[in-house]
Design an enzyme around this catalytic site. Sequence first.
Site, PDB file in Angstrom:
ATOM      1  N   GLN A  30     -30.112 -23.773 -16.870  1.00 51.94           N
ATOM      2  CA  GLN A  30     -30.873 -22.668 -17.453  1.00 51.94           C
ATOM      3  C   GLN A  30     -30.288 -21.316 -17.051  1.00 51.94           C
ATOM      4  O   GLN A  30     -29.447 -21.239 -16.158  1.00 51.94           O
ATOM      5  CB  GLN A  30     -32.336 -22.769 -17.005  1.00 51.94           C
ATOM      6  CG  GLN A  30     -32.514 -22.942 -15.503  1.00 51.94           C
ATOM      7  CD  GLN A  30     -33.745 -23.750 -15.125  1.00 51.94           C
ATOM      8  OE1 GLN A  30     -34.703 -23.854 -15.873  1.00 51.94           O
ATOM      9  NE2 GLN A  30     -33.736 -24.322 -13.925  1.00 51.94           N
ATOM     10  N   ASP A 137     -33.783 -35.038 -11.302  1.00 51.97           N
ATOM     11  CA  ASP A 137     -34.717 -34.857 -12.395  1.00 51.97           C
ATOM     12  C   ASP A 137     -36.090 -35.397 -11.976  1.00 51.97           C
ATOM     13  O   ASP A 137     -36.208 -36.545 -11.534  1.00 51.97           O
ATOM     14  CB  ASP A 137     -34.185 -35.616 -13.609  1.00 51.97           C
ATOM     15  CG  ASP A 137     -35.152 -35.583 -14.771  1.00 51.97           C
ATOM     16  OD1 ASP A 137     -35.948 -36.524 -14.898  1.00 51.97           O
ATOM     17  OD2 ASP A 137     -35.122 -34.611 -15.535  1.00 51.97           O
ATOM     18  N   GLY A 138     -37.141 -34.571 -12.108  1.00 49.12           N
ATOM     19  CA  GLY A 138     -38.471 -34.953 -11.624  1.00 49.12           C
ATOM     20  C   GLY A 138     -39.006 -36.214 -12.278  1.00 49.12           C
ATOM     21  O   GLY A 138     -39.576 -37.079 -11.608  1.00 49.12           O
ATOM     22  N   ASP A 155     -44.919 -28.179  -9.566  1.00 52.88           N
ATOM     23  CA  ASP A 155     -44.685 -26.732  -9.660  1.00 52.88           C
ATOM     24  C   ASP A 155     -43.542 -26.537 -10.656  1.00 52.88           C
ATOM     25  O   ASP A 155     -42.395 -26.338 -10.277  1.00 52.88           O
ATOM     26  CB  ASP A 155     -44.322 -26.189  -8.266  1.00 52.88           C
ATOM     27  CG  ASP A 155     -44.010 -24.700  -8.290  1.00 52.88           C
ATOM     28  OD1 ASP A 155     -44.297 -24.045  -9.305  1.00 52.88           O
ATOM     29  OD2 ASP A 155     -43.466 -24.204  -7.281  1.00 52.88           O
TER      30      ASP A 155
END
Length: 286
Positions: A30, A137-138, A155
């Site tokens: 990002q 990666d969550g 979060d």
Amino acid sequence: MSDYQETLYEGYGQRFAVDRMLYEGRTEHQHLAIFENARMGRVMALDGVVQTAEADEFIYHEMLAHVPILAHGLARRVLIIGGGDGGMLREVAKHRDVESITMAGIDGKLVEMCREFLPEHSRGAFEDARLNLLIDDGLRFVLSVEEKFDVIIVDSTDPVGPGAALFSQEFYQACRRCLNDGGILVAQNGTPFLQLNEVQATAKRMSGLFPDWHFYQAAVPTYIGGAMAFAWGACDSESRKLSLGTLCQRFAGSGIVTRYYNPHVHLAAFALPQYVLQAIGKPSND
């Protein structure tokens, strides 16, 4: 002096004067910007959306950390999904009874830059011996992990880009599987006034998974649009119905000093406006 215009909503937004740009560039996932603003302190934005500011981050981080941990009462193992700026880690680490903190975030460069340019968010918490920091990666992490947790704190960014998977049915189901008996899941869920569809979508996903699901609120000036909603999923329906006396006892026993959270605020945060209750199909006395 330049301006930073947030791009989250079409036709409505907020603008920050950029007194000094500290970092701007692309990570692997990002676009990241960290800058200084006279009123809000250091501000961090991802893909044009402001994520956190030094002046008011304590409200968000205290409410997302202390509400579930104190409601649980015996949390020993905590999982943070996301939280790359370190603020959530700082608040969780204040709980002396927590024995292990696992933090899984997708963007290693973000963590690195926040440690350098937002040191007041983490205040040394990345050095805590209880921390297991994973750049992962969550969604993939909760799908594959065998370990179980007492509290899971999500979060995340808004449900666009890298954060989109953290709002999926698959993600919530995987989190539910990772919780111990009596476990609690909380998650950032946007500002209902402007993102009511997000809250409704989460309500649908949580309703079949948890004996007790709800939302609670806190007003964080940086997140425009009024109060921000946090999703709540508890394996024990008593966790949300604790007495003020019990919460006061736990809070005093923790020895934690806060700037926003207190037991009265904890209980009051679960009182939702009528339009939110109607949107999620809940009676006002729930």
